[in-house]
Every structure is written in C-alpha cells, then in structure tokens.
Design an enzyme around this catalytic site. Sequence first.
Site, PDB file in Angstrom:
ATOM      1  N   LEU A   1      -3.908  -4.432   0.636  1.00 29.89           N
ATOM      2  CA  LEU A   1      -3.364  -5.610   0.564  1.00 29.89           C
ATOM      3  C   LEU A   1      -3.461  -6.261   1.787  1.00 29.89           C
ATOM      4  CD1 LEU A   1      -0.241  -4.696  -1.933  1.00 29.89           C
ATOM      5  CD2 LEU A   1      -2.292  -5.641  -2.449  1.00 29.89           C
ATOM      6  N   LYS A   2      -3.777  -7.300   1.854  1.00 35.19           N
ATOM      7  CA  LYS A   2      -3.665  -8.091   3.111  1.00 35.19           C
ATOM      8  C   LYS A   2      -2.749  -8.919   2.965  1.00 35.19           C
ATOM      9  CE  LYS A   2      -6.791  -9.869   6.760  1.00 35.19           C
ATOM     10  NZ  LYS A   2      -7.205  -8.869   7.611  1.00 35.19           N
TER      11      LYS A   2
END
Length: 290
Positions: A151-152
């Site tokens: 997850l960015k």
Amino acid sequence: MSLKIYLNGKLVAREDAKVSVYDHGLLYGDGAFEGIRAYGSVVFRLAQHIDRLYETCHTLLINTGLTKQEMIEAVVATLKANNLTDAYVRLVVTRGDGDLGLDPRKCRGSANIIIIADNITLYPEEFYKAGLTIVTVPTVRNHPEAINPQLKSLNYLNNVLAKIEANNAGVPEAIMLDGSGYVAECTGDNIFMVKGGMLKTPVQGRLRGITRDAVMELAADVLKLDVQEALITRHEFYNAEEVFLTGTAAELIPVVKIDGRVIGSGKPGPVTLRLLGLFQQAVRKDGVKF
Ligand SMILES: *Cc1c(COP(=O)(O)O)cnc(C)c1O
C-alpha cells in the site's frame, strides 16, 4: 506565476490549494499517494501508477469518484497548466472530511484529490558518481497483515522512523528488514544486487516499485541477465558485486557501502551504470505522451 494545483477537479493557485483540518488524510494518514515523473512530455508508466493507486484505494475502501482514465487526464491537465514537460508529480487521495473519530463511515463527502506538479529534487550529482553509503536500521518494514507494504498509503511513519535513524547515523538512506530479518527495501526506494550475471531483489516486505519493474525488464530483455525475486539476507548484499536502489525520484542510484562493508570495487559498477543508461532512454518512450 504561481504553481497551479489540481484540487478536486479544479486547477487553483498554490495559495488557494487548501483542505479542511477535519480531513482524515491529515488526522489519520487515511489515504493513498503516488510519486510520478514526466520526461520530455511523456509521463513514465502513468497507467501503471494509476493502477497501483487504485489498488491501494480498493483495499482502503476509498472511492476516488474518478475513472482511471479521468485520473490520467487530471495528471496531464496539471502538467499542461504549469507548462511542465519534465516534472515530479505528487498525486494524493485522502478519504476526505470526517469528524474527529477515526471511523471512515463519518467521511460522508467525497475523497479529496490533490495533484501537485513541480520541479524535481534529486540526490546531489556526487551521490550518483561516488555511490551511497547506507546502513541497516532497527525499524523493520510494516508487517504485511498490519499495513501491507504494497500500500502506498499516507501512513508512512514506518518509513519516516527509519529515515530518522538514517539521519542520526549521518547517511542518506537506510535498509529496512522485514519481520523475518530479510532485506525488504529502503525508506522510499527498492534495492537490487548484482552477482555472477544475476540480478536479485527482495520478493517480500517491499513495495512493488514501478522503477523496479522497469529495471527488471530491461535487465532480462536487453542485458540478458538472470533476474530473480528472492529472500535475501544482509550477508548476500555485503558480498554482492554491485548494489543499487531504484525509485521514481532517484531513478537508479549506486550503493558502495552497507553497514561498513565495501560493496564490490567500492565504486558504481558497470551493470548499474548500463541499467541507468537504458532506464533513462526508456522513460522518454514508455508512458502517456502529452
Ligand atoms: C514509492 C516507493 C518506492 C519506489 O517505487 P517507484 O514506483 O519506483 O517510485 C519504493 N519503496 C517505497 C516504500 C515507496 O514508497
């Protein structure tokens, strides 16, 4: 003339680009982001960046309110409004305005979408010529079942803490290990090693970088290297012929010392420099032209 920022469908002056203090991106790091680059009026692998952003938003259950194509057009419109052909783009999606509790159901309105296109700040030129000295830090990369490193997200305290440890050690970057003690990545860059005609990079605990993917393809297709994703220990990195980092802002940057151990010749290696050259050619072709 002041920079024009994209904010929820409008291009506004930088001074007017404001979100609420009740925004859950601010209150809880509840949101997603991308760092993207344009080279000579080509946005490098923009579709892949938007795919990754939408995967992060899908897991976070954030609805951007835009189709992927509309998001691509918003990035291009922001670059055009600022007359930028070469730029760094920061795309931020927050869950939007809620109340002071963390419950995302209280964010009843739409997500806030922010696109900033600005000039790029790179590592100083001498780092590319001489290579980086880095250290391993005690803060480990997030556990996949806590905040998956894929997850960015806007919650980057894990990486900020590691960066503080690098700063305290007087070096520009840090290696973060995964929960099992294998090398994961650096605070905002992926890591590679070259040895015996093989290019290796960690298989778990890291974000799947778009620069990383492009470099793996160039190494396999053009340089005919054996490219592997693997569990890699620090011992293997210490004894590599070459080590380098990849990321949108840094591109490819050589590493010449890790935890006091000299890597290979102690200078940026030939494979690293060839891949950097190939990457710099690829970025002007492989993307969305505007
Ligand atoms: C963004 C990022 C990278 C690099 O990814 P690119 O898509 O190549 O820019 C690597 N690690 C982390 C933790 C990142 O946030």
